[in-house]
Design an enzyme around this catalytic site. Structure first.
Site, PDB file in Angstrom:
ATOM      1  N   GLY A   1      18.170  -9.977  -1.684  1.00  0.00           N
ATOM      2  CA  GLY A   1      18.142  -9.737  -3.135  1.00  0.00           C
ATOM      3  C   GLY A   1      19.038 -10.652  -3.942  1.00  0.00           C
ATOM      4  N   THR A   2      19.668 -11.664  -3.288  1.00  0.00           N
ATOM      5  CA  THR A   2      20.571 -12.530  -4.063  1.00  0.00           C
ATOM      6  C   THR A   2      19.808 -13.344  -5.122  1.00  0.00           C
ATOM      7  OG1 THR A   2      20.475 -13.972  -2.140  1.00  0.00           O
ATOM      8  CG2 THR A   2      22.547 -12.869  -2.519  1.00  0.00           C
ATOM      9  N   GLY A   3      18.593 -13.799  -4.773  1.00  0.00           N
ATOM     10  CA  GLY A   3      17.818 -14.603  -5.733  1.00  0.00           C
ATOM     11  C   GLY A   3      17.460 -13.788  -6.971  1.00  0.00           C
ATOM     12  N   CYS A   4      16.940 -12.574  -6.735  1.00  0.00           N
ATOM     13  CA  CYS A   4      16.559 -11.702  -7.866  1.00  0.00           C
ATOM     14  C   CYS A   4      17.786 -11.389  -8.707  1.00  0.00           C
ATOM     15  CB  CYS A   4      16.006 -10.361  -7.367  1.00  0.00           C
ATOM     16  SG  CYS A   4      14.667 -10.529  -6.191  1.00  0.00           S
TER      17      CYS A   4
ATOM     18  N   THR B   1      22.566 -10.324   2.325  1.00  0.00           N
ATOM     19  CA  THR B   1      22.196 -11.275   1.271  1.00  0.00           C
ATOM     20  C   THR B   1      20.826 -10.962   0.672  1.00  0.00           C
ATOM     21  OG1 THR B   1      21.269 -12.710   2.957  1.00  0.00           O
ATOM     22  CG2 THR B   1      23.525 -13.181   2.259  1.00  0.00           C
TER      23      THR B   1
ATOM     24  N   LYS C   1      18.495 -23.884  -6.070  1.00  0.00           N
ATOM     25  CA  LYS C   1      19.530 -23.198  -5.284  1.00  0.00           C
ATOM     26  C   LYS C   1      19.545 -23.750  -3.858  1.00  0.00           C
ATOM     27  CE  LYS C   1      17.421 -19.465  -6.323  1.00  0.00           C
ATOM     28  NZ  LYS C   1      16.922 -18.092  -6.474  1.00  0.00           N
TER      29      LYS C   1
END
Ligand SMILES: Cc1ncc(COP(=O)(O)OP(=O)(O)O)c(N)n1
Ligand SMILES: Cc1ncsc1CCOP(=O)(O)O
Ligand SMILES: [Mg+2]
Length: 547
Positions: free
Chosen positions: A259-262, A257, A224
């Site tokens: 928590g976007t990865g989880c 933003t 990412k």
């Protein structure tokens, strides 16, 4: 002695696809067992449906923007059941991480055993794994209870910069988890850490990192690039062991933003649990996260610099499943019927008769282009046409009017260069609806892709009287747009039985079909004209594939 009770099921209330799967999964109540367990249950008829299930193995975030809480919300928003194994409890808010309490390893093992042995999740998604012991326990459990897919989000540092799993975890990731992973989703820092700290500064670096992590054993790698300084767009790189795919989107300006990865990883897991291919799962999950971020860009929770976003938005994507919605298939663009009120009036037919004849004749997608209709009449007509299209499994789009599409739950909207921007339509309609954008140039096609469109309408290919002052791009202009477009393309403008063949035989893979107005609707028999055009289109596909 066992008793059975009769299943009474009102199938007429369900779309046929759902009714079939419900029936296949229906089990008859065993009354004896119910009595033996002395469970007092009402003697109601019952059907059982297995729903897609993700198990998340991750840490709890008290602020509920990331971690277990984000995973639960993302899965719920995507219509997927989510069970949880909690590896750590964090005290966390929009400012940062104030404390971490790691769950004892034996108790992580116990949670894993409880869920895996009984509930048989389809997909396991991992987040914060705070010790090598926990990674080992997880890989042992997965060997004992295999699942359909493993999604590994190698969480190491929170968005606020706090360490959630130290470098000692890296070896166990590399040795234990990555070789079992169907997809691993590192950000730049995590990808760099997994590869011994190499700098990652360009898209080319991301590609080679994806390849190196694939070599460690993960079947697919999504690096990412949200933090990539050199790029104005957000670029993610997917490597499947053979090909690289780049997903680009414009950066959404927001503090929300956290928590976007989880969320991305659990949304990928949710799509895989729903049976999507890996590429489609990544594409859909990215779109879901982007839409949620855009929708939530102005919400205010907490005083810190990284706020949570609203996973549930006001989406109705579960309703879409109930209403028989299916994902957009580019081949739906083959024979695209676009209605015209003047032509219907001329031939004395209602819009519903026109749409019925077109879908019965083989139109593969329909657009209601009712430029001057009263909003109320348009909405009623759209509802009736939608019923007809749903019966035939044909998507129905609305020209220009996102409000009408929302109000009747149509399958999507088609917009032009001076209509509502595709990005705004996407925010309004959510990630699952179909959005088409008219493009005459490669640049417009690039913007449409970034803004989250599903297809491009390119034309006028030939001169037309249906749309006034429309510039003709010709076959060459169409070809240029198709060659530049990452999205499937439908050609429009002056196309009919006599000239569809050279369009279809342009030899560009992104060109999927033709959109027509007068060749179907300015004719005595819409049914016959649609059947004839369909034959021409299918013949030219056969000719093109034979070449
Ligand atoms: C499939 C398809 N392609 C292009 C158009 C044209 O849309 P737009 O440029 O917004 O022009 P109007 O149709 O709104 O006049 C289309 N409708 N459908
Ligand atoms: C709506 C539209 N957009 C570009 S050309 C066109 C009209 C197409 O109509 P026809 O198929 O009758 O030429
Ligand atoms: Mg328009």
């Amino acid at each position: 002695m066992g008793y059975t009770c009769t299943l009474v099921y009102n199938f007429s209330l369900l779309p046929s696809r759902l009714a079939t799967s419900t029936f296949q999964n229906a089990r008859v109540l065993n009354l004896e067992a119910v009595q033996r367990e002395e469970i007092s249950r009402p003697l109601v008829t019952m059907s059982q449906i297995r729903i897609p299930h993700v198990l998340t193995v991750a840490g709890s975030d008290s602020g509920a923007g990331a971690g277990i809480q984000a995973d639960l919300k993302a899965c719920a928003a995507r219509g997927v059941y989510c069970s949880t194994v909690i590896t750590a409890v964090t005290a966390q808010n929009t400012v940062g991480v104030q404390g971490v309490n790691i769950v004892p390893e034996d108790f992580v093992r116990e949670q894993l055993g409880s869920v895996l042995s009984d509930m048989h999740p389809d997909v396991v998604k991992t987040g914060m794994l705070p010790s090598t012991g926990i990674v080992k326990i997880l890989s042992q459990s997965l060997r004992e209870f295999p699942v359909r897919a493993l999604v590994v989000d190698p969480v190491m540092v929170s968005t606020s910069g706090d360490v959630l799993a130290g470098p000692s975890i890296l070896d166990s990731f590399r040795e234990e988890l990555l070789p079992m992973a169907d997809i691993v989703t590192p950000n730049l820092k995590e990808a760099s850490a997994l590869l011994g700290g190499i700098p990652l500064e360009t898209v080319a670096d991301m590609r080679s990192a994806a390849k190196s992590i694939h070599d460690i054993g993960a079947r697919n790698v999504l690096v990412k690039g949200g933090d990539l300084a050199a790029s104005s767009d957000a670029v993610d790189v997917l490597f499947d062991g053979k090909d690289f795919y780049e997903f680009r989107s414009s950066r959404i300006k927001t503090r929300n933003t956290h928590g976007t990865g989880c969320t991305l990883a659990s949304s990928i897991a949710a799509e895989l649990a729903r049976g999507s291919s890996l590429f489609f799962a990544v594409k859909t999950a990215k779109r879901y996260v982007e839409t949620a971020l855009d929708y939530s860009k102005d919400i205010l929770i907490g005083n810190g610099c990284q706020g949570p976003f609203d996973h549930m938005m006001k989406l109705k994507n579960n309703d879409m499943k109930l209403s028989g919605h299916r994902p957009f298939d580019p081949n739906d663009l083959l024979l695209y019927a676009v209605t015209d009120p003047r032509m219907n009036k001329k031939w004395g037919r209602s819009i519903t008769d026109a749409v019925k004849a077109a879908v019965e004749g083989g139109a593969t997608i329909v657009q209601l282009r009712e430029k001057d209709a009263d909003t109320r009449d348009f909405l009623e007509a759209a509802k009736s046409c939608l019923e007809i299209c749903r019966r035939h499994g044909v998507p129905l789009l609305i020209n220009d009017r996102a409000d009408i599409a929302l109000a009747c739950d149509a399958d999507g909207v088609h917009v032009g260069q001076s209509d509502m921007p595709a990005r705004v339509v996407r925010t309004l309609l959510g990630p699952d609806k179909i959005i088409g954008v008219s493009c005459k140039t490669p640049k417009q096609a690039q913007v449409a892709w970034i803004e989250g469109a599903d297809y491009i309408g390119c034309g006028g290919v030939y001169p037309t009287n249906t749309k006034e002052n429309n510039i003709t791009v010709g076959l060459d202009g169409l070809k240029n747009v198709c060659l530049a477009s990452k999205l499937p393309v439908v050609a429009i403008g002056g196309i009919g039985i006599s000239n569809a063949q050279p369009v279809m035989e342009l030899g560009v893979p992104s060109l999927k079909g033709v959109a027509v107005v007068s060749a179907l609707f300015d004719r005595e028999s819409v049914l016959r004209e649609t059947q004839n055009l369909r034959r021409v289109l299918l013949d030219s596909i056969t000719t093109a594939t034979a070449k």
